[in-house]
Design an enzyme around this catalytic site. Structure first.
Site, PDB file in Angstrom:
ATOM      1  NE  ARG A  74      69.047  40.119  41.735  1.00  0.00           N
ATOM      2  CZ  ARG A  74      67.897  39.520  42.033  1.00  0.00           C
ATOM      3  NH1 ARG A  74      66.927  39.431  41.124  1.00  0.00           N
ATOM      4  NH2 ARG A  74      67.689  39.016  43.228  1.00  0.00           N
ATOM      5  CG  HIS A 132      60.880  34.301  47.510  1.00  0.00           C
ATOM      6  ND1 HIS A 132      60.904  35.550  48.094  1.00  0.00           N
ATOM      7  CD2 HIS A 132      59.613  33.850  47.666  1.00  0.00           C
ATOM      8  CE1 HIS A 132      59.693  35.833  48.568  1.00  0.00           C
ATOM      9  NE2 HIS A 132      58.898  34.811  48.328  1.00  0.00           N
ATOM     10  CB  SER A 202      59.371  45.765  53.113  1.00  0.00           C
ATOM     11  OG  SER A 202      59.126  44.888  52.005  1.00  0.00           O
TER      12      SER A 202
HETATM   13  C1  BV8 Z   1      52.342  33.904  44.199  1.00  0.00           C
HETATM   14  C2  BV8 Z   1      62.866  36.062  43.814  1.00  0.00           C
HETATM   15  C3  BV8 Z   1      50.482  32.698  43.389  1.00  0.00           C
HETATM   16  C4  BV8 Z   1      63.124  36.716  42.487  1.00  0.00           C
HETATM   17  C5  BV8 Z   1      61.004  37.290  44.805  1.00  0.00           C
HETATM   18  C6  BV8 Z   1      48.374  41.939  45.616  1.00  0.00           C
HETATM   19  C7  BV8 Z   1      48.281  41.748  46.990  1.00  0.00           C
HETATM   20  C8  BV8 Z   1      48.956  40.700  47.615  1.00  0.00           C
HETATM   21  C9  BV8 Z   1      49.745  39.819  46.866  1.00  0.00           C
HETATM   22  C10 BV8 Z   1      49.825  40.033  45.514  1.00  0.00           C
HETATM   23  C11 BV8 Z   1      49.152  41.068  44.882  1.00  0.00           C
HETATM   24  N1  BV8 Z   1      49.456  40.999  43.566  1.00  0.00           N
HETATM   25  C12 BV8 Z   1      50.276  39.951  43.338  1.00  0.00           C
HETATM   26  C13 BV8 Z   1      50.500  39.357  44.517  1.00  0.00           C
HETATM   27  C14 BV8 Z   1      51.318  38.182  44.738  1.00  0.00           C
HETATM   28  C15 BV8 Z   1      52.783  38.544  44.708  1.00  0.00           C
HETATM   29  C16 BV8 Z   1      53.086  39.648  45.716  1.00  0.00           C
HETATM   30  O1  BV8 Z   1      53.143  39.416  46.902  1.00  0.00           O
HETATM   31  N2  BV8 Z   1      53.275  40.872  45.196  1.00  0.00           N
HETATM   32  C17 BV8 Z   1      53.550  41.984  46.096  1.00  0.00           C
HETATM   33  C18 BV8 Z   1      54.657  42.847  45.520  1.00  0.00           C
HETATM   34  C19 BV8 Z   1      52.254  42.767  46.302  1.00  0.00           C
HETATM   35  N3  BV8 Z   1      53.459  37.327  45.119  1.00  0.00           N
HETATM   36  C20 BV8 Z   1      53.782  36.420  44.187  1.00  0.00           C
HETATM   37  O2  BV8 Z   1      53.632  36.589  42.996  1.00  0.00           O
HETATM   38  C21 BV8 Z   1      54.331  35.109  44.728  1.00  0.00           C
HETATM   39  N4  BV8 Z   1      53.654  34.035  44.071  1.00  0.00           N
HETATM   40  O3  BV8 Z   1      51.640  34.621  44.853  1.00  0.00           O
HETATM   41  O4  BV8 Z   1      51.883  32.893  43.428  1.00  0.00           O
HETATM   42  C22 BV8 Z   1      50.262  31.466  42.627  1.00  0.00           C
HETATM   43  C23 BV8 Z   1      49.728  30.365  43.295  1.00  0.00           C
HETATM   44  C24 BV8 Z   1      49.456  29.223  42.568  1.00  0.00           C
HETATM   45  C25 BV8 Z   1      49.778  29.158  41.198  1.00  0.00           C
HETATM   46  C26 BV8 Z   1      50.364  30.259  40.560  1.00  0.00           C
HETATM   47  C27 BV8 Z   1      50.603  31.432  41.268  1.00  0.00           C
HETATM   48  C28 BV8 Z   1      55.804  34.979  44.412  1.00  0.00           C
HETATM   49  C29 BV8 Z   1      56.571  36.019  45.185  1.00  0.00           C
HETATM   50  C30 BV8 Z   1      58.077  35.759  45.043  1.00  0.00           C
HETATM   51  C31 BV8 Z   1      58.684  36.801  44.146  1.00  0.00           C
HETATM   52  N5  BV8 Z   1      60.149  36.604  44.100  1.00  0.00           N
HETATM   53  N6  BV8 Z   1      62.320  37.054  44.740  1.00  0.00           N
HETATM   54  C32 BV8 Z   1      64.354  37.574  42.526  1.00  0.00           C
HETATM   55  O5  BV8 Z   1      65.000  37.714  43.599  1.00  0.00           O
HETATM   56  O6  BV8 Z   1      64.695  38.098  41.459  1.00  0.00           O
HETATM   57  S1  BV8 Z   1      60.413  38.466  45.867  1.00  0.00           S
HETATM   58  C33 BV8 Z   1      61.626  39.539  46.385  1.00  0.00           C
HETATM   59  O7  BV8 Z   1      60.982  40.353  47.358  1.00  0.00           O
HETATM   60  C34 BV8 Z   1      62.806  38.966  47.133  1.00  0.00           C
HETATM   61  O8  BV8 Z   1      62.764  37.580  47.357  1.00  0.00           O
HETATM   62  C35 BV8 Z   1      62.720  39.705  48.470  1.00  0.00           C
HETATM   63  O9  BV8 Z   1      63.305  39.061  49.521  1.00  0.00           O
HETATM   64  C36 BV8 Z   1      61.271  39.739  48.582  1.00  0.00           C
HETATM   65  C37 BV8 Z   1      60.597  40.462  49.668  1.00  0.00           C
HETATM   66  O10 BV8 Z   1      61.169  41.694  49.828  1.00  0.00           O
HETATM   67  P1  BV8 Z   1      62.012  41.934  51.169  1.00  0.00           P
HETATM   68  O11 BV8 Z   1      62.894  40.759  51.394  1.00  0.00           O
HETATM   69  O12 BV8 Z   1      61.095  42.318  52.241  1.00  0.00           O
HETATM   70  O13 BV8 Z   1      62.925  43.100  50.693  1.00  0.00           O
HETATM   71  P2  BV8 Z   1      62.545  44.657  50.669  1.00  0.00           P
HETATM   72  O14 BV8 Z   1      63.605  45.369  49.904  1.00  0.00           O
HETATM   73  O15 BV8 Z   1      61.115  44.817  50.303  1.00  0.00           O
HETATM   74  O16 BV8 Z   1      62.664  45.084  52.210  1.00  0.00           O
HETATM   75  C38 BV8 Z   1      63.935  45.075  52.826  1.00  0.00           C
HETATM   76  C39 BV8 Z   1      63.699  45.499  54.246  1.00  0.00           C
HETATM   77  O17 BV8 Z   1      64.944  45.462  54.924  1.00  0.00           O
HETATM   78  C40 BV8 Z   1      63.170  46.935  54.380  1.00  0.00           C
HETATM   79  O18 BV8 Z   1      62.072  46.923  55.279  1.00  0.00           O
HETATM   80  C41 BV8 Z   1      64.356  47.703  54.998  1.00  0.00           C
HETATM   81  O19 BV8 Z   1      63.921  48.677  55.924  1.00  0.00           O
HETATM   82  C42 BV8 Z   1      65.075  46.595  55.729  1.00  0.00           C
HETATM   83  N7  BV8 Z   1      66.503  46.801  55.936  1.00  0.00           N
HETATM   84  C43 BV8 Z   1      67.379  47.551  55.203  1.00  0.00           C
HETATM   85  N8  BV8 Z   1      68.622  47.434  55.740  1.00  0.00           N
HETATM   86  C44 BV8 Z   1      68.507  46.599  56.819  1.00  0.00           C
HETATM   87  C45 BV8 Z   1      67.167  46.194  56.949  1.00  0.00           C
HETATM   88  N9  BV8 Z   1      66.729  45.360  57.910  1.00  0.00           N
HETATM   89  C46 BV8 Z   1      67.653  44.915  58.801  1.00  0.00           C
HETATM   90  N10 BV8 Z   1      68.967  45.250  58.747  1.00  0.00           N
HETATM   91  C47 BV8 Z   1      69.416  46.090  57.779  1.00  0.00           C
HETATM   92  N11 BV8 Z   1      70.727  46.425  57.734  1.00  0.00           N
END
Ligand code: BV8
Ligand code: ZN
Length: 253
Positions: A74, A132, A202
Site C-alpha cells: 500500500r 485511524h 460509507s
Molecule cells: C474499536 C486503518 C474498540 C487501518 C481503519 C459491529 C458493529 C459496530 C462496530 C463494530 C462491530 N464489530 C466491530 C466493530 C468495531 C469496528 C467497526 O466499526 N467495524 C465495522 C467494519 C463494523 N471498529 C473498530 O474496531 C475500531 N476500534 O472499536 O475499538 C475498543 C475500545 C477499547 C479497547 C479496545 C477496543 C477501529 C476502527 C479503525 C479500523 N482501521 N483503518 C488501515 O487503513 O489499514 S478503518 C478503514 O475504514 C479506513 O480507515 C477507512 O477510512 C475506514 C472507513 O471506511 P471509509 O473511509 O468510509 O471508506 P469506504 O471504502 O468504506 O467508503 C468510501 C466511501 O467513499 C464510499 O461511500 C464511496 O461511495 C465514497 N466515494 C468513492 N469515491 C468518492 C467517494 N466519495 C466522495 N468522492 C469520491 N470521488
C-alpha cells in the site's frame, strides 16, 4: 438532492464546522477506497483481501510477514499520490478561517494516507486529526517506541532496537482502541459544531461513524458528500457527487 447553493450559505454562516473525511476523499487522488468502487482508483482494496485478516491485531500476530507486506505494498502504490481539489479546498478553508478568526474548521480524518497534510492541513496546529493513524509511520508492538528507520523496500518485519519487539505500521487496526487524546478532540469537535460535513465515507466504521450522530444530537446541521447512498440516517443535506468536484464548488477560498 439539496442544492449546492443552500449548503454554500450554511458554510458561510457556520461558526464551528466539523469535517469528517473517509477514503472517498482520496479516491480522485487514485487511492483505492475500502469498500466502494471508484473509477480513479479501481477495485476497492478489500475486494482483493480479507480485512479482518490484514487490518487487525489478530491478523498481524498470526501472519506478521503477510500483513507487513500488505502495508509495504500500500505504501509503495500510494507514495507518489497527490492531494486532489477536495483536500486543497479543505486546507485553504482552514487557513482562511484561521486568518479571519470568524470560523473554526476542525478536520477529522479516517484516512491514513497523509494527503490532507500534503495539501496544507497542519497536524501540529491540530487542524487534521488522524483518528485511524498514519500509514507512513511505524512503531514497536512491544514498547510502543516510534520506529524511525526508512523501511522502503523492506519485505520482512523489522525488529525494535530497544526491546527486540516487532515493528508495525502506526495505524489503528480493527479491534484496537483509538488514541484517546485524538478521539477526545474529535468528539469535542463533533459535539460543539453547528455544521457537520461528512465527506467520502460509507459511515460503516465505528466509533468514527458515530460522530455524525453526536453532532446531530446537539443540533448541528449535517451535510454528506458522496456519489453513492450511505448508511447515514441523520443527514439534512445529501450532495451526490465526487468530493474533488463538489468541494471546490462549496468552498471558494
Ligand atoms: C474499536 C486503518 C474498540 C487501518 C481503519 C459491529 C458493529 C459496530 C462496530 C463494530 C462491530 N464489530 C466491530 C466493530 C468495531 C469496528 C467497526 O466499526 N467495524 C465495522 C467494519 C463494523 N471498529 C473498530 O474496531 C475500531 N476500534 O472499536 O475499538 C475498543 C475500545 C477499547 C479497547 C479496545 C477496543 C477501529 C476502527 C479503525 C479500523 N482501521 N483503518 C488501515 O487503513 O489499514 S478503518 C478503514 O475504514 C479506513 O480507515 C477507512 O477510512 C475506514 C472507513 O471506511 P471509509 O473511509 O468510509 O471508506 P469506504 O471504502 O468504506 O467508503 C468510501 C466511501 O467513499 C464510499 O461511500 C464511496 O461511495 C465514497 N466515494 C468513492 N469515491 C468518492 C467517494 N466519495 C466522495 N468522492 C469520491 N470521488
Ligand atoms: Zn520495542
Amino acid at each position: 438532492m439539496e442544492s449546492i447553493e443552500e449548503v454554500k450559505t450554511l458554510i458561510g454562516k457556520a461558526k464551528r464546522v466539523c469535517v469528517l473525511t473517509g477514503a472517498g476523499v482520496s479516491a480522485e487522488s487514485g487511492i483505492a477506497t475500502f469498500r466502494g468502487y471508484s473509477e480513479e482508483a479501481g477495485e476497492s482494496l478489500w475486494s482483493q483481501y480479507d480485512p479482518q485478516q490484514l487490518a487487525s491485531i489478530e491478523g498481524f500476530l498470526r501472519e506478521p510477514e503477510m500483513v507487513w507486506r500488505w502495508y509495504q505494498w500500500r505504501r509503495q502504490v500510494n507514495q507518489d499520490k497527490q492531494p486532489n481539489p477536495a483536500h486543497t479546498a479543505i486546507a485553504n478553508w482552514q487557513k482562511a478561517a484561521k486568518n479571519s478568526g470568524q470560523q473554526e474548521v476542525s478536520l477529522i480524518t479516517q484516512n491514513v494516507d497523509g494527503l490532507h497534510q500534503k495539501a496544507g492541513s497542519d497536524p501540529d496546529q491540530f487542524s487534521v486529526i488522524e483518528i485511524h493513524g498514519n500509514i507512513w509511520q511505524n512503531h514497536c508492538l512491544g514498547c510502543d517506541k516510534p520506529y524511525l528507520e526508512d523501511v522502503t523496500g523492506i519485505q520482512t518485519v523489522p525488529t525494535c532496537q530497544s526491546c527486540g519487539g516487532q515493528i508495525r505500521p502506526s495505524v489503528v487496526w480493527f479491534g484496537e482502541a483509538l488514541d484517546e487524546t485524538k478521539w477526545q478532540v474529535a468528539e469535542t469537535a463533533a459535539y460543539c459544531c453547528d455544521l457537520f460535513l461528512s465527506i467520502g465515507t460509507s459511515s460503516q466504521v465505528y466509533p468514527a461513524a458515530g460522530l455524525m450522530m453526536l453532532a446531530k444530537s446537539q443540533g448541528a446541521k449535517v451535510v454528506e458528500v458522496n456519489p453513492e447512498p450511505t448508511q447515514s440516517r441523520v443527514v439534512d443535506y445529501q450532495i451526490r457527487g465526487k468530493a474533488g468536484e463538489i468541494l471546490p464548488k462549496l468552498i471558494d477560498y
